[in-house]
Design a protein around this motif. Structure first.
Motif: not given
Length: 280
Positions: A195-197, A228-231, A238-242, A244-246
């Motif tokens: 679950m990278p990010g 819920e808010n994907r904070g 890495n924001r995009a990896d975070t 995607a892992s969520m």
């Protein structure tokens, strides 16, 4: 003719000591204990945990939890908490206060688990509050993300302390540098999930208990509102990896009907039995 063939077959079976093939051994019981590995008060958690100004300024209390898993007669520790030398202390830092009540080894003693029995030390990521007591488990194979190891070899800081893992980094103890999902006991029941990010090679953990699967978040999430808010914390690798892992974590939880435990969320940790009771 038929009689001779039957006699020969009987003799062959007798000579070969033919028996029914052994039945596969039933897997040992799987159990999971929650451990108290520290506590934080984040002084300005809005700025600390959101890059979109999502939360109020703070303060906010979160916990630091670790987990003991027993698979039959084999043991694994998931994350290693704040440094053991902080036991009984509260440390005040500019962004937060940190408190540790008791070392992991002292928590394990009442249930009869010795440090040398820990076969695997699975680390969600390299931050100090997840590796602080690693050195207390000298026989453990360290399982950690390869990208996280590369950070530990090149950086230091308040929450990046390579010396906490020095025996493994120096090759004195066995280390597995994971880049993808890894089935620790090769039976599908305890799996580190890539679950990278948050860090380059951050991991979560899936534990398939008899009562139902449990998903441990590592630091993919820090508290319930993030789901819920994907904070995304501004200090994530890495924001995009975070994000995607969520998405992957949530889909796994839905598809398996898993109980999700956000490791820093007090209400989530409380979903599991209070130590020394175990979830099974």
């Amino acid at each position: 003719m038929i009689g001779r063939m039957a006699a020969a077959a009987a003799a062959f079976l007798a000579l070969g000591g033919m028996q029914a093939p052994p039945q596969p051994q039933a897997p040992g019981e799987l159990a999971l204990w929650r451990l108290d590995c520290g506590e934080f008060v984040i002084k300005q958690y809005g700025a600390f945990f959101s890059d979109t100004f999502q939360y109020p300024p703070g303060p906010k209390r979160i916990v630091d939890s670790c987990y003991l898993i027993r698979n039959g007669d084999r043991y694994m520790l998931w994350d290693a908490g704040l440094p053991g030398e902080l036991a009984g202390q509260t440390v005040d830092m500019p962004a937060q206060t940190m408190t540790l009540n008791e070392r992991i080894v002292d928590q394990l003693a009442p249930i009869g688990v010795r440090p040398e029995q820990i076969e695997f030390l699975g680390i969600s990521h390299y931050h100090l509050d997840h590796i602080g007591q690693a050195a207390d488990f000298p026989n453990a194979t360290l399982v950690i993300g390869k990208g996280d190891v590369e950070v530990l070899r090149t950086q230091t800081g308040d929450f990046i302390q390579p010396d906490r893992l020095r025996p493994w980094l120096d090759g004195e103890r066995r280390m597995v540098e994971a880049q993808s999902d890894i089935d620790l006991f090769h039976d599908g029941r305890v799996v580190m999930l890539s679950m990278p990010g948050h860090t380059p090679n951050h991991f979560a953990l899936l534990v398939r208990l008899a009562s139902g699967p449990v998903l441990l978040s590592g630091d993919l999430y820090h508290f319930t509102e993030q789901v819920e808010n994907r904070g995304v914390p501004p200090f994530n690798h890495n924001r995009a990896d975070t994000l995607a892992s969520m998405d992957r974590f949530d889909r796994i939880a839905r598809n398996l009907g898993a109980r999700t435990i956000i490791q820093h969320e007090p209400a989530d940790v409380a979903k599991l039995p209070a130590f020394p009771e175990a979830a099974r």
